[in-house]
Design a protein around this motif. Structure first.
Motif, mmCIF file in Angstrom:
data_model
loop_
_atom_site.group_PDB
_atom_site.id
_atom_site.type_symbol
_atom_site.label_atom_id
_atom_site.label_comp_id
_atom_site.label_asym_id
_atom_site.label_seq_id
_atom_site.Cartn_x
_atom_site.Cartn_y
_atom_site.Cartn_z
ATOM 1 N N GLU A 384 0.825 -1.203 0.000
ATOM 2 C CA GLU A 384 0.000 0.000 0.000
ATOM 3 C C GLU A 384 0.865 1.262 0.000
ATOM 4 O OE1 GLU A 384 -3.753 2.079 2.393
ATOM 5 O OE2 GLU A 384 -2.475 0.617 3.427
ATOM 6 N N PRO A 413 -5.651 10.536 3.797
ATOM 7 C CA PRO A 413 -6.856 9.699 3.627
ATOM 8 C C PRO A 413 -7.341 9.629 2.187
ATOM 9 C CG PRO A 413 -7.059 11.033 5.601
ATOM 10 C CD PRO A 413 -5.840 11.516 4.883
ATOM 11 N N GLN A 414 -7.322 10.759 1.471
ATOM 12 C CA GLN A 414 -7.814 10.706 0.095
ATOM 13 C C GLN A 414 -6.825 10.012 -0.827
ATOM 14 O OE1 GLN A 414 -7.903 15.153 -0.088
ATOM 15 N NE2 GLN A 414 -7.103 14.862 -2.177
ATOM 16 N N ARG A 416 -5.021 7.475 0.134
ATOM 17 C CA ARG A 416 -5.234 6.050 0.420
ATOM 18 C C ARG A 416 -6.445 5.559 -0.361
ATOM 19 N NH1 ARG A 416 -4.064 4.511 6.693
ATOM 20 N NH2 ARG A 416 -3.889 2.468 5.687
ATOM 21 N N HIS A 417 -7.423 6.412 -0.471
ATOM 22 C CA HIS A 417 -8.619 6.022 -1.239
ATOM 23 C C HIS A 417 -8.289 5.880 -2.724
ATOM 24 C CE1 HIS A 417 -12.775 5.832 -2.525
ATOM 25 N NE2 HIS A 417 -12.541 6.832 -3.377
ATOM 26 N N LEU A 418 -7.462 6.804 -3.253
ATOM 27 C CA LEU A 418 -7.085 6.759 -4.655
ATOM 28 C C LEU A 418 -6.226 5.529 -4.959
ATOM 29 C CD1 LEU A 418 -6.191 10.486 -5.330
ATOM 30 C CD2 LEU A 418 -8.139 9.230 -6.269
ATOM 31 N N SER A 419 -5.396 5.132 -3.984
ATOM 32 C CA SER A 419 -4.508 4.003 -4.213
ATOM 33 C C SER A 419 -5.239 2.678 -4.222
ATOM 34 C CB SER A 419 -3.399 3.977 -3.169
ATOM 35 O OG SER A 419 -3.927 3.681 -1.892
#
Length: 419
Positions: A384, A413-414, A416-419
């Motif tokens: 990740e 946080p955003q 992490r969401h994109l990844s």
């Protein structure tokens, strides 16, 4: 004999002098004589002598048995190695590469007679002058590549000479003499018996020469059908392909990945197929990994489009890789005849250099955060982290103002969401 003078290096003269003072004949021979007569700087200086290998070894303190079975000893002198080979007459060539037997001789002409082309069959000594029994100097003046003696016999001895004829024509901008040319055509199928490594060496020297357009002679003589049928297929489907490939190769530096990239780019129906074909071809020719990978990258990126906006330049540097970007621009410039397009590519390269000089971020190493920062922010070690960093870099390439540790961690946080 001839009054022509050749400037032989001091360390090579020392080898000649030592041999002649001991009562043996000795001459520089082959490519060094040819290149010197053409006003070119020889890469190597080879010596041929009536002395036997054992006698050569006795005369010099430091020697290496380079190919002693075939009469070659390397003499280490003046910080370099000089190959010294005994006059010899070769026996039959049952494997189409190596003589089955070698007979040492006292006769220089007998040694020269076994060589491939007349321009490579001349010998020289500063006192004795030029020995040219097969009119090599005449062929240099006529700008032709001609076999010594019977061309069918020469090519039957070593099939690689088929490709060497084309290579010398390309390097010297010579034509191949007609009888030699027809013998090449007859012998071309024998190239199947030659190793991929030896073929690759001649292929590379041909396309990296000052006259890569001569490579098409290999197709006309049936040579490429044996080791590069993809080229034949391209030319069969497009009558202008050979001329276009030659024109493009002349416009890039004589380095194998660039020349191969513009040549192979036309082999497939699209960039992806051409890249895959380049991979197969270079593996088949046992190319080194660096050359193969760079060639493939140049082809794969050859249709990359740009604007002059800095974010697009950063994206291009990231996607193509800054290590090959100047060469990629060179390939793309060669692939167009439009002056405006050529000028545009020049501006792209200037812009890329400015982006690099300013230290703008387009690499992970330029990112304001790293893996340790993400771990400290609560991300578990593992795949990740790489995905998050890639997402951050993507955002920073678009908007350099984001390349701040506090901002990137705040927006974690955003990402992490994109990844």
């Amino acid at each position: 004999m001839d009054e022509i003078r050749i400037n032989v290096p001091e360390n090579v003269c020392a080898v000649l002098d030592r041999l002649t003072q001991a009562g043996y004949e000795a001459f520089v021979v082959g490519g060094c004589v040819r290149d010197s007569l053409l006003g070119r700087q020889p890469n190597d200086w080879d010596v041929t002598t009536s002395a036997r290998p054992r006698q050569v070894k006795k005369l010099f303190r430091r020697t290496v048995d380079t190919g002693i079975k075939h009469g070659t000893v390397t003499v280490l002198t003046g910080g370099a190695g000089v190959e010294v080979t005994t006059y010899r007459i070769d026996g039959s060539y049952s494997d189409g590469r190596h003589p089955d037997s070698v007979t040492f001789t006292e006769n220089l002409i007998g040694d020269l007679e076994r060589r491939d082309f007349t321009i490579n069959a001349m010998a020289y000594h500063p006192q004795a002058g030029l020995v040219d029994a097969f009119d090599g100097i005449g062929d240099l003046r006529r700008h032709v590549v001609r076999c010594v003696g019977d061309p069918d016999r020469r090519f039957g001895e070593d099939a690689l000479r088929i490709l060497r004829a084309v290579r010398f024509a390309a390097q010297l901008n010579f034509s191949i003499e007609e009888e030699t040319r027809e013998a090449v055509r007859r012998a071309a199928p024998n190239l199947h018996s030659v190793s991929a490594e030896r073929i690759r060496t001649e292929f590379v020297k041909t396309i990296d020469s000052d006259h890569p357009e001569c490579f098409d002679e290999a197709r006309k003589l049936g040579i490429t059908a044996c080791f590069l049928p993809e080229y034949d297929a391209m030319c069969a489907s497009d009558p202008e392909a050979a001329g276009r490939a030659a024109h493009q190769m002349r416009q890039v530096r004589p380095e194998t990945p660039l020349r191969a990239a513009v040549l192979f780019a036309g082999f497939g129906r699209d960039v992806q197929e051409s890249t895959q074909m380049a991979d197969r071809i270079l593996r088949r020719l046992k190319s080194d990994n660096d050359t193969r990978e760079k060639t493939m990258r140049l082809i794969a990126c050859s249709q990359m489009a740009y604007t002059l906006e800095e974010k697009d330049i950063r994206r291009a540097l990231h996607d193509a890789g800054e290590d090959i970007f100047p060469d990629l621009i060179a390939v793309q410039t060669a692939q167009t005849d439009d002056p405006d397009r050529k000028a545009f590519y020049s501006r792209v390269l200037e812009k890329a250099r400015a982006v690099q000089a300013e230290g703008q971020c387009f690499r992970l190493s330029d990112l304001a955060v790293g893996g340790r920062d993400l771990i400290a922010a609560g991300v578990r070690p593992g795949p990740e982290i790489g995905k998050i960093l890639d997402a951050m870099l993507d955002a920073v390439i678009e908007d350099p103002s984001l390349n701040n540790k506090d901002i990137l961690i705040e927006q974690l946080p955003q990402f992490r969401h994109l990844s």
